[in-house]
Design a protein around this motif. Structure first.
Motif, PDB file in Angstrom:
ATOM      1  N   LEU A 166    -113.571 -11.434  29.563  1.00 27.62           N
ATOM      2  CA  LEU A 166    -112.184 -11.015  29.372  1.00 27.62           C
ATOM      3  C   LEU A 166    -111.533 -11.643  28.150  1.00 27.62           C
ATOM      4  N   ALA A 167    -112.123 -12.711  27.615  1.00 23.20           N
ATOM      5  CA  ALA A 167    -111.520 -13.401  26.475  1.00 23.20           C
ATOM      6  C   ALA A 167    -112.551 -13.547  25.359  1.00 23.20           C
ATOM      7  N   PRO A 168    -112.934 -12.443  24.699  1.00 21.36           N
ATOM      8  CA  PRO A 168    -113.913 -12.561  23.605  1.00 21.36           C
ATOM      9  C   PRO A 168    -113.339 -13.265  22.380  1.00 21.36           C
ATOM     10  N   GLY A 169    -112.027 -13.375  22.296  1.00 24.10           N
ATOM     11  CA  GLY A 169    -111.369 -14.064  21.186  1.00 24.10           C
ATOM     12  C   GLY A 169    -110.321 -15.027  21.703  1.00 24.10           C
ATOM     13  N   PRO A 170    -109.500 -15.587  20.815  1.00 25.97           N
ATOM     14  CA  PRO A 170    -108.470 -16.544  21.264  1.00 25.97           C
ATOM     15  C   PRO A 170    -107.471 -15.875  22.211  1.00 25.97           C
ATOM     16  N   ILE A 171    -106.940 -16.652  23.142  1.00 23.78           N
ATOM     17  CA  ILE A 171    -105.877 -16.170  24.020  1.00 23.78           C
ATOM     18  C   ILE A 171    -104.654 -17.046  23.782  1.00 23.78           C
ATOM     19  N   PRO A 172    -103.464 -16.640  24.241  1.00 21.18           N
ATOM     20  CA  PRO A 172    -102.263 -17.454  23.994  1.00 21.18           C
ATOM     21  C   PRO A 172    -102.428 -18.887  24.512  1.00 21.18           C
ATOM     22  N   PRO A 173    -101.960 -19.880  23.749  1.00 20.66           N
ATOM     23  CA  PRO A 173    -102.171 -21.282  24.150  1.00 20.66           C
ATOM     24  C   PRO A 173    -101.658 -21.614  25.542  1.00 20.66           C
ATOM     25  N   ARG A 174    -100.499 -21.084  25.935  1.00 21.14           N
ATOM     26  CA  ARG A 174     -99.973 -21.409  27.266  1.00 21.14           C
ATOM     27  C   ARG A 174    -100.885 -20.859  28.359  1.00 21.14           C
ATOM     28  N   ASP A 175    -101.425 -19.648  28.160  1.00 21.26           N
ATOM     29  CA  ASP A 175    -102.341 -19.102  29.153  1.00 21.26           C
ATOM     30  C   ASP A 175    -103.632 -19.912  29.209  1.00 21.26           C
ATOM     31  N   ALA A 176    -104.128 -20.326  28.037  1.00 18.80           N
ATOM     32  CA  ALA A 176    -105.346 -21.148  28.016  1.00 18.80           C
ATOM     33  C   ALA A 176    -105.127 -22.461  28.756  1.00 18.80           C
ATOM     34  N   ALA A 177    -103.983 -23.114  28.498  1.00 17.39           N
ATOM     35  CA  ALA A 177    -103.698 -24.390  29.174  1.00 17.39           C
ATOM     36  C   ALA A 177    -103.568 -24.203  30.682  1.00 17.39           C
ATOM     37  N   ARG A 178    -102.910 -23.103  31.101  1.00 17.91           N
ATOM     38  CA  ARG A 178    -102.734 -22.875  32.543  1.00 17.91           C
ATOM     39  C   ARG A 178    -104.074 -22.648  33.225  1.00 17.91           C
ATOM     40  N   LEU A 179    -104.938 -21.843  32.611  1.00 17.02           N
ATOM     41  CA  LEU A 179    -106.234 -21.550  33.222  1.00 17.02           C
ATOM     42  C   LEU A 179    -107.096 -22.806  33.312  1.00 17.02           C
ATOM     43  N   VAL A 180    -107.162 -23.584  32.235  1.00 15.95           N
ATOM     44  CA  VAL A 180    -108.004 -24.781  32.248  1.00 15.95           C
ATOM     45  C   VAL A 180    -107.425 -25.833  33.183  1.00 15.95           C
ATOM     46  N   GLU A 181    -106.097 -25.896  33.291  1.00  9.31           N
ATOM     47  CA  GLU A 181    -105.518 -26.847  34.264  1.00  9.31           C
ATOM     48  C   GLU A 181    -106.007 -26.526  35.677  1.00  9.31           C
ATOM     49  N   ALA A 182    -105.981 -25.238  36.040  1.00  6.14           N
ATOM     50  CA  ALA A 182    -106.415 -24.848  37.389  1.00  6.14           C
ATOM     51  C   ALA A 182    -107.895 -25.178  37.599  1.00  6.14           C
ATOM     52  N   VAL A 183    -108.735 -24.882  36.592  1.00  7.15           N
ATOM     53  CA  VAL A 183    -110.157 -25.188  36.730  1.00  7.15           C
ATOM     54  C   VAL A 183    -110.374 -26.695  36.804  1.00  7.15           C
ATOM     55  N   ALA A 184    -109.591 -27.476  36.022  1.00 11.92           N
ATOM     56  CA  ALA A 184    -109.728 -28.942  36.066  1.00 11.92           C
ATOM     57  C   ALA A 184    -109.382 -29.489  37.443  1.00 11.92           C
ATOM     58  N   ARG A 185    -108.373 -28.899  38.105  1.00 11.56           N
ATOM     59  CA  ARG A 185    -108.061 -29.338  39.478  1.00 11.56           C
ATOM     60  C   ARG A 185    -109.256 -29.061  40.405  1.00 11.56           C
ATOM     61  N   ALA A 186    -109.894 -27.909  40.202  1.00  4.88           N
ATOM     62  CA  ALA A 186    -111.072 -27.593  41.019  1.00  4.88           C
ATOM     63  C   ALA A 186    -112.210 -28.576  40.730  1.00  4.88           C
ATOM     64  N   VAL A 187    -112.428 -28.908  39.461  1.00  7.92           N
ATOM     65  CA  VAL A 187    -113.485 -29.860  39.104  1.00  7.92           C
ATOM     66  C   VAL A 187    -113.184 -31.233  39.704  1.00  7.92           C
ATOM     67  N   GLU A 188    -111.902 -31.641  39.708  1.00  6.63           N
ATOM     68  CA  GLU A 188    -111.547 -32.923  40.321  1.00  6.63           C
ATOM     69  C   GLU A 188    -111.896 -32.932  41.812  1.00  6.63           C
ATOM     70  N   GLU A 189    -111.675 -31.793  42.496  1.00  9.21           N
ATOM     71  CA  GLU A 189    -112.041 -31.723  43.916  1.00  9.21           C
ATOM     72  C   GLU A 189    -113.565 -31.817  44.081  1.00  9.21           C
ATOM     73  N   ILE A 190    -114.293 -31.195  43.149  1.00 10.67           N
ATOM     74  CA  ILE A 190    -115.760 -31.306  43.175  1.00 10.67           C
ATOM     75  C   ILE A 190    -116.184 -32.757  43.030  1.00 10.67           C
ATOM     76  N   HIS A 191    -115.558 -33.465  42.091  1.00 11.10           N
ATOM     77  CA  HIS A 191    -115.877 -34.890  41.910  1.00 11.10           C
ATOM     78  C   HIS A 191    -115.472 -35.699  43.137  1.00 11.10           C
ATOM     79  N   ARG A 192    -114.363 -35.309  43.774  1.00 17.41           N
ATOM     80  CA  ARG A 192    -113.888 -36.087  44.916  1.00 17.41           C
ATOM     81  C   ARG A 192    -114.889 -36.080  46.061  1.00 17.41           C
ATOM     82  N   VAL A 193    -115.601 -34.957  46.230  1.00 18.93           N
ATOM     83  CA  VAL A 193    -116.595 -34.906  47.300  1.00 18.93           C
ATOM     84  C   VAL A 193    -117.953 -35.426  46.838  1.00 18.93           C
ATOM     85  N   GLY A 194    -118.013 -36.005  45.628  1.00 14.62           N
ATOM     86  CA  GLY A 194    -119.229 -36.671  45.179  1.00 14.62           C
ATOM     87  C   GLY A 194    -120.203 -35.796  44.426  1.00 14.62           C
TER      88      GLY A 194
END
Length: 807
Positions: free
Chosen positions: A159-187
């Motif tokens: 869906l993003a073959p090129g750059p996307i708006p910075p605010r949308d990029a930050a929002r998407l990566v923030e959500a994925v980072a929260r998921a990665v933190e939960e992955i780390h939390r369970v070891g």
């Protein structure tokens, strides 16, 4: 171009593109491909599909199965090296799902089945709104399958073959980072975060704000402890996708792969969304890996000028090559992105020009040397021109130029001293040497440096105090290693350097800082002399410290030093009354300060020793206003008092082996721990202080029993310490203190095993201690005591591997 030897089979090239080789095989195959144009072309065709490690080689995609239990298969959604994903319906539940059929069919080997089972277990352990859920895993007609949530919106890469708006990029990566933190939390470690593994849930015609990112594909996910052990033993290999892998994943450095690798991949994903390309993109897979190892990524603003500066700073911090320089966790990255989205300042700071220059010099030493020679030549030429300009009529302009040159010269001196201090610190971590050999080299280098600096009358005060602090750090190491004469020589040198600076300092902050530093040095030297029963020399050092601090006795900046002085004077009076003199009391002061009164009460309480009443100290603390900031020395003395009370309560339990219950003891200690923190006006710093002191007391308790031959009692001390560390760790998983407590407890268990002897138990205990200390350092990377403990454990493990006995 003639290749060095026969070309590898296609399966091996696929594994290089997919990064599934062990480190040795990876490097050997990489060397061949670097010289073989034919293999490079074949590898480039594989690399264009962004492969990911899922097997030991390419396998044919599975034929469409007749059925999967409980599911009616529909259209094929996608396929890759690991298998095929189908859209499916579960008629009984009326639910649309995705079914992943593993490639290979009945011919799958045990290793592939183990990897499939690991992926299934990894997905099942994580429950987060931004992680694709697993509904079922099984085997039918010899084919392995997973039933997952159906996310029909396609991947972020599609869906993003090129750059996307910075605010949308930050929002998407923030959500994925929260998921990665939960992955780390369970070891777990995901180890393959990238846009093609982030599926977008939402209507097909929705904008970015109407889509939810869902992290998928746990094909190479590893348990964090398993990943650490595998990287230590060299069996983990280089796994992941080249353009999104952390440098430590490629190099396979022992014990280096941890949560920071996923933080790097999150930064690479954010970079790709902001610029439309990965941070490292070569003409071939080999070139991509070379860029990843040796170069810094271009700043996003150089490729996409519309990227905000703070967002660029956060992205580049996550992409630091050294794991310790990245965000401490995925949650920390997510928090900074949220701050930026909310219009608040972020915590990350951009790399300074001096930092970028230093990195460039380390990567390119030869051009750096030429540039330095050119700079010296230019400076000499400018100096000659300045001499001519002084004869001209533009005196005012010349004066301004001279002032600018002086400021630049001072800044250059600052950078030189800072770089030299960092260089000497790194010399203590040279691989291939034990700590005693490294500190021998560092000590000689430091003493040679200070001998030259004392011939420089204009040495700036802050430079002298920085170098003196480095000497005191080395002195502590030498003292712990038993080289006490070398330690005293370093302390003498540091005291002389700061005393000379104090004599030249004028009034103001520099003078107060130099006086406090000098007092601290001579007090530590006095404490070392007292430990060696040189009481007269110890008393003289304490009198020198008292004279140095006398002009600043009412200055809050001197409170720490005054507290330490009072503490040492009482101990000296107790050990050698004649040397201390008839009035060994406090330093003179003109005000009845409640903090110094608290210092007196704490010192008196500690001087009376274990088992003495402590009520006076707590009453003195109650008289200090709640809003008053306590000096660091006072905080440590209070933590020591609380930890001593807690640990003394365990003596009866440890001695009573018949009724000893480590879990019950730990629960009772935890109640005392909470009560002690309440008295200390809790804060994260004080919690860590009490845990540190508690671990020291527990260690001393085990050491005393072990040296007396009471091994069962020593084991009981270690067991309640382990139970307490795990209890506190469950309650506060982001605290480094419980891991430090566990690391020291398992280190004591290894020492007890030496006495049996039981080398297998020694190795097991040391490995667990290493893992706990590594986690403690990852959670608190700035704690020097943890870094020293980890270095000591590594050295013990090396000596064990070399069959050297424990001393």
């Amino acid at each position: 171009m003639t290749p060095p030897g026969p070309c590898p089979p296609p399966e091996a090239l696929h594994r290089l593109g997919a990064d599934s080789l062990d480190v040795g095989g990876f490097l050997a195959l990489e060397a061949h491909v670097a010289e073989c144009a034919c293999c490079q072309d074949r590898l480039d065709r594989l690399a264009r599909h962004e492969p990911t490690e899922t097997s030991d080689g390419p396998r044919p995609a599975p034929a469409r199965p007749a059925e999967v239990p409980g599911c009616v298969l529909g259209a094929e959604l996608g396929r890759g090296g690991s298998g095929v994903v189908y859209e499916a319906v579960q008629p009984r539940l009326g639910r649309r799902v995705a079914v992943k059929i593993l490639a290979g069919g009945p011919a799958l080997d045990a290793r592939a089945r183990e990897r499939w089972l690991r992926e299934a277990r990894a997905v099942a352990r994580v429950r987060h709104p931004n992680v694709v859920r697993l509904h079922e895993a099984g085997e039918h007609d010899g084919r392995l399958y997973l039933v997952l949530d159906l996310i029909p919106g396609g991947s972020l890469r599609d869906l993003a073959p090129g750059p996307i708006p910075p605010r949308d990029a930050a929002r998407l990566v923030e959500a994925v980072a929260r998921a990665v933190e939960e992955i780390h939390r369970v070891g777990l470690l995901h180890l393959d975060v990238k846009p093609s593994n982030i599926l977008m849930d939402g209507p097909a015609d929705a904008g970015w704000e109407g889509r939810t990112p869902m992290l998928s594909d746990f094909g190479i996910a590893r348990d964090e402890a398993e990943a650490f052990e595998a990287s230590v033993s060299g069996t983990l290999g280089a796994r992941g996708t080249p353009a999104f892998m952390a440098p430590e994943q490629v190099d396979g450095r022992p014990g280096a792969i941890g949560p920071a690798a996923d933080v790097f991949a999150l930064g690479a994903t954010l970079y790709a969304l902001l610029t439309g390309r990965p941070p490292f993109q070569g003409a071939s897979a080999i070139e991509t890996l070379d860029l990843l190892r040796a170069t810094e990524p271009p700043p996003p603003r150089s490729l996409a000028p519309g990227v905000p500066r703070d967002l660029e700073t956060a992205c580049l911090k996550a992409l630091q090559k050294a794991p310790s320089r990245r965000y401490a966790s995925a949650a920390a990255l997510a928090d900074d992105l949220r701050r930026w989205l909310d219009g608040r300042p972020i915590e990350a700071r951009p790399v300074s020009a001096a930092g970028r220059l230093a990195r460039w010099c380390r990567r390119r030493p030869a051009p750096a040397a030429l540039a330095a020679a050119l700079a010296v030549t230019i400076l000499v030429a400018l100096a000659g021109l300045a001499a001519l300009w002084r004869r001209s009529e533009h005196q005012r302009g010349l004066a301004e130029a001279a002032r600018v040159r002086a400021l630049r010269g001072e800044a250059t001196a600052d950078d030189a001293v800072a770089d030299l201090v960092a260089l000497l610190r790194r010399s203590v971590e040279v691989p291939g040497q034990f700590s005693s050999e490294r500190t021998d080299d560092a000590t000689a280098a430091v003493l040679d440096l200070t001998a030259k600096l004392r011939r420089t009358p204009a040495l700036v005060a802050r430079h002298a105090t920085a170098i003196a602090a480095m000497e005191m750090g080395l002195a502590n190491i030498r003292d712990r290693n038993g080289a006490r004469d070398d330690a005293l020589r370093l302390m003498d040198d540091a005291a002389d350097l700061v005393a000379a600076t104090l004599a030249r300092a004028g009034a103001g902050d520099d003078r107060v800082q130099a006086a406090v530093r000098l007092a601290d040095i001579v007090m530590r030297r006095g404490g070392s002399q007292q430990d060696r029963a040189r009481f007269a020399a110890a008393a003289e050092d304490l009198r020198l410290a008292e004279r140095t601090l006398a002009p600043h006795v009412d200055d809050p900046r001197a409170y720490d030093a005054l507290a330490a002085l009072r503490h040492l004077r009482i101990y000296l009076a107790r050990a050698a009354p004649a040397a201390a003199g008839p009035e060994p009391g406090r330093a003179p002061r003109t005000t009845a300060d409640p903090i110094l009164n608290l210092v007196d009460a704490l010192a008196e309480c500690e001087a009376r020793g274990p088992g003495s009443p402590t009520a006076a100290a707590w009453e003195a603390l109650d008289r200090v206003p709640a809003a008053t900031r306590l000096p660091r020395t006072v905080e440590l003395l209070l933590a020591d008092l609380a930890a001593r009370e807690i640990c003394e309560s365990t003596d009866a339990d440890v001695r009573d082996g018949d009724r000893f219950d480590p879990e019950a003891t730990a629960r009772r200690i935890l109640d005392g721990f909470d009560a002690g923190l309440a008295r200390l006006r809790p804060s994260p710093t004080r919690t860590e202080d009490v845990l540190e002191r508690l671990s020291q007391y527990a260690t001393l308790q085990a050491i005393a029993a072990r040296r007396a031959g009471r091994l069962d009692e020593a084991r009981r001390s270690a067991r309640w310490t382990v139970a307490l560390g795990r209890a506190i760790g469950r309650r506060d998983p982001r605290s480094a203190g419980p891991h430090l407590l566990l690391g020291r407890a398992f280190e004591q268990e290894s020492k007890i095993a030496w006495r049996v002897p039981d080398e297998a138990a020694v190795e097991r205990s040391l490995r667990v201690a290493l893992a706990e200390m590594t986690l403690a350092l990852a959670l608190a990377p700035d704690r020097e005591d943890t870094r020293r403990s980890l270095a000591g454990l590594r050295e013990k493990y090396l000596r064990l591997a070399a069959a050297e006995p424990e001393s």
